[in-house]
Design a protein around this motif. Sequence first.
Motif, short mmCIF file in Angstrom:
data_model
loop_
_atom_site.label_atom_id
_atom_site.label_comp_id
_atom_site.label_asym_id
_atom_site.label_seq_id
_atom_site.Cartn_x
_atom_site.Cartn_y
_atom_site.Cartn_z
N PHE A 18 -1.09 4.63 -16.60
CA PHE A 18 -2.49 5.02 -16.52
C PHE A 18 -3.00 4.81 -15.10
O PHE A 18 -2.75 3.77 -14.49
CB PHE A 18 -3.33 4.21 -17.51
N GLY A 19 -3.73 5.79 -14.59
CA GLY A 19 -4.28 5.68 -13.25
C GLY A 19 -4.42 7.04 -12.61
O GLY A 19 -4.03 8.06 -13.18
N GLU A 20 -4.96 7.07 -11.40
CA GLU A 20 -5.20 8.34 -10.73
C GLU A 20 -4.11 8.71 -9.75
O GLU A 20 -4.13 9.80 -9.18
CB GLU A 20 -6.56 8.29 -10.02
N SER A 21 -3.14 7.82 -9.55
CA SER A 21 -2.04 8.10 -8.63
C SER A 21 -0.73 7.61 -9.23
O SER A 21 -0.67 6.53 -9.81
CB SER A 21 -2.28 7.39 -7.29
N ALA A 22 0.33 8.42 -9.06
CA ALA A 22 1.64 8.03 -9.58
C ALA A 22 2.17 6.77 -8.91
O ALA A 22 3.06 6.11 -9.44
CB ALA A 22 2.63 9.17 -9.40
N ASP A 23 1.61 6.44 -7.75
CA ASP A 23 2.07 5.26 -7.01
C ASP A 23 1.33 3.99 -7.41
O ASP A 23 1.71 2.89 -6.99
CB ASP A 23 1.87 5.48 -5.50
N GLU A 24 0.28 4.10 -8.23
CA GLU A 24 -0.51 2.93 -8.62
C GLU A 24 -0.85 3.02 -10.10
O GLU A 24 -2.02 3.15 -10.49
CB GLU A 24 -1.78 2.86 -7.77
N LEU A 25 0.17 2.92 -10.94
CA LEU A 25 -0.02 3.03 -12.38
C LEU A 25 -0.03 1.66 -13.04
O LEU A 25 0.63 0.72 -12.59
CB LEU A 25 1.09 3.88 -12.99
N THR A 26 -0.79 1.55 -14.13
CA THR A 26 -0.84 0.32 -14.88
C THR A 26 -0.41 0.58 -16.32
O THR A 26 -0.44 1.71 -16.81
CB THR A 26 -2.26 -0.29 -14.87
N ALA A 27 -0.03 -0.49 -17.02
CA ALA A 27 0.42 -0.37 -18.41
C ALA A 27 -0.74 -0.17 -19.36
O ALA A 27 -0.57 0.35 -20.46
CB ALA A 27 1.22 -1.61 -18.81
N LEU A 28 -1.96 -0.56 -18.94
CA LEU A 28 -3.18 -0.35 -19.71
C LEU A 28 -4.27 0.14 -18.76
O LEU A 28 -4.34 -0.31 -17.62
CB LEU A 28 -3.64 -1.64 -20.39
N GLU A 60 0.72 -3.76 -13.46
CA GLU A 60 1.36 -2.60 -12.84
C GLU A 60 2.60 -2.18 -13.61
O GLU A 60 3.29 -3.00 -14.23
CB GLU A 60 1.70 -2.90 -11.39
N THR A 61 2.88 -0.87 -13.59
CA THR A 61 4.09 -0.35 -14.20
C THR A 61 4.70 0.68 -13.26
O THR A 61 3.97 1.42 -12.58
CB THR A 61 3.81 0.26 -15.59
N ASP A 62 6.01 0.73 -13.21
CA ASP A 62 6.72 1.62 -12.31
C ASP A 62 7.35 2.74 -13.13
O ASP A 62 8.19 2.48 -14.00
CB ASP A 62 7.81 0.84 -11.55
N LEU A 63 6.91 3.98 -12.89
CA LEU A 63 7.44 5.13 -13.63
C LEU A 63 8.00 6.16 -12.66
O LEU A 63 7.29 7.09 -12.25
CB LEU A 63 6.33 5.77 -14.48
N PRO A 64 9.26 6.02 -12.27
CA PRO A 64 9.86 6.99 -11.34
C PRO A 64 9.78 8.40 -11.92
O PRO A 64 10.06 8.63 -13.09
CB PRO A 64 11.31 6.52 -11.24
N GLY A 65 9.37 9.35 -11.09
CA GLY A 65 9.30 10.74 -11.53
C GLY A 65 8.16 11.02 -12.48
O GLY A 65 8.18 12.04 -13.19
N ALA A 66 7.16 10.15 -12.54
CA ALA A 66 6.06 10.32 -13.50
C ALA A 66 5.30 11.61 -13.23
O ALA A 66 5.13 12.03 -12.09
CB ALA A 66 5.11 9.13 -13.44
N VAL A 92 -3.44 10.02 -17.79
CA VAL A 92 -2.23 9.48 -18.41
C VAL A 92 -1.02 10.17 -17.79
O VAL A 92 -1.00 11.40 -17.62
CB VAL A 92 -2.24 9.72 -19.94
N TRP A 93 -0.01 9.37 -17.48
CA TRP A 93 1.23 9.86 -16.88
C TRP A 93 2.41 9.54 -17.80
O TRP A 93 2.38 8.55 -18.54
CB TRP A 93 1.47 9.20 -15.52
N LEU A 94 3.44 10.36 -17.74
CA LEU A 94 4.68 10.12 -18.47
C LEU A 94 5.85 10.01 -17.51
O LEU A 94 5.98 10.80 -16.56
CB LEU A 94 4.99 11.27 -19.44
N GLY A 95 6.69 9.00 -17.75
CA GLY A 95 7.93 8.86 -17.00
C GLY A 95 9.04 8.49 -17.95
O GLY A 95 8.81 7.87 -18.99
#
Length: 281
Positions: A8-18, A24-30, A186-189
């Motif tokens: 969750f977040g506005e940038s693939a480089d700064e995503l959180t789990a909630l 923070e959560t790391d989703l390569p290729g999100a 919302v992003w998916l990786g």
Amino acid sequence: MKAYELGFGESADELTALPGKPIETDLPGARVAGWCGGRAPGIGTAAWPRSPVTGLPMIHVITLGLPEEYRRKGEDLVALSLFQADDHVATAVEGVAELLGSTAPTAGQAADPFLAAVAATAAARHPQQRDLEDLIGGAHALLWLTAEEFAAPRIAPPADIRPAGLGDHYRRGQNAWDDSAPETTVWLGERTGDPNTGIAPSEDGAGGYVAAWSSDDEQLEAFWSSVEGTSHLGGTIMPCQGMPEGLTPYVFELEDGVGGLNLGGGNAQIDLESDVFDWAQ
């Protein structure tokens, strides 16, 4: 088949789990897959799901575009939306349950703007809406969406037309007029390293399923620690209480707090194949 993590977040480089939390959560290729909180997809304002107890519009929890293998209700249904009322302690409004069940309104109900709007919701009910109820009686609605609905402009909740002077009578129970969470992307990786990808969750290990924390294998323990408290499609689930029955490999596990979802600190399992819905805290 693959499993996927949500971020969750506005940038693939700064995503959180909630949403809005510093986990923070790391989703390569999100990739962007939808949004949570705030507005609903383009289903038409009258079709916005309402609580069968109060008649208030449910909060929009999440709208998520699904990878092809998770489109279990037809190739044309490419996304889903989840709404919640959390109305198990709400005061019931007379006539609402019947009106949402498509009972024709009386003359008096038709003259009441609020009840007339409830009746209009029943008439405009989305053809792919599934009504869900959690373990303590709270209502949810799951809608399967076409590509056109998913891509359509987002809609705000119906206009707030609660009668004046009724105080908490029309407020109790979580609703879109009072409790909507901020809208978040919302992003998916891809989730990698999950031994249960493609396997139906099972308490007894059927099909080779390995329950979380059931092994002292260091590699598995490290994996489970890394995904604990995350929302995801497929793979290992971590229910807060017992393992739900009837789940398939196509399970969607959603954590408390996503899009304003109120689960008392627990999580929900929604099976996209079998329609099993379970919740625990």
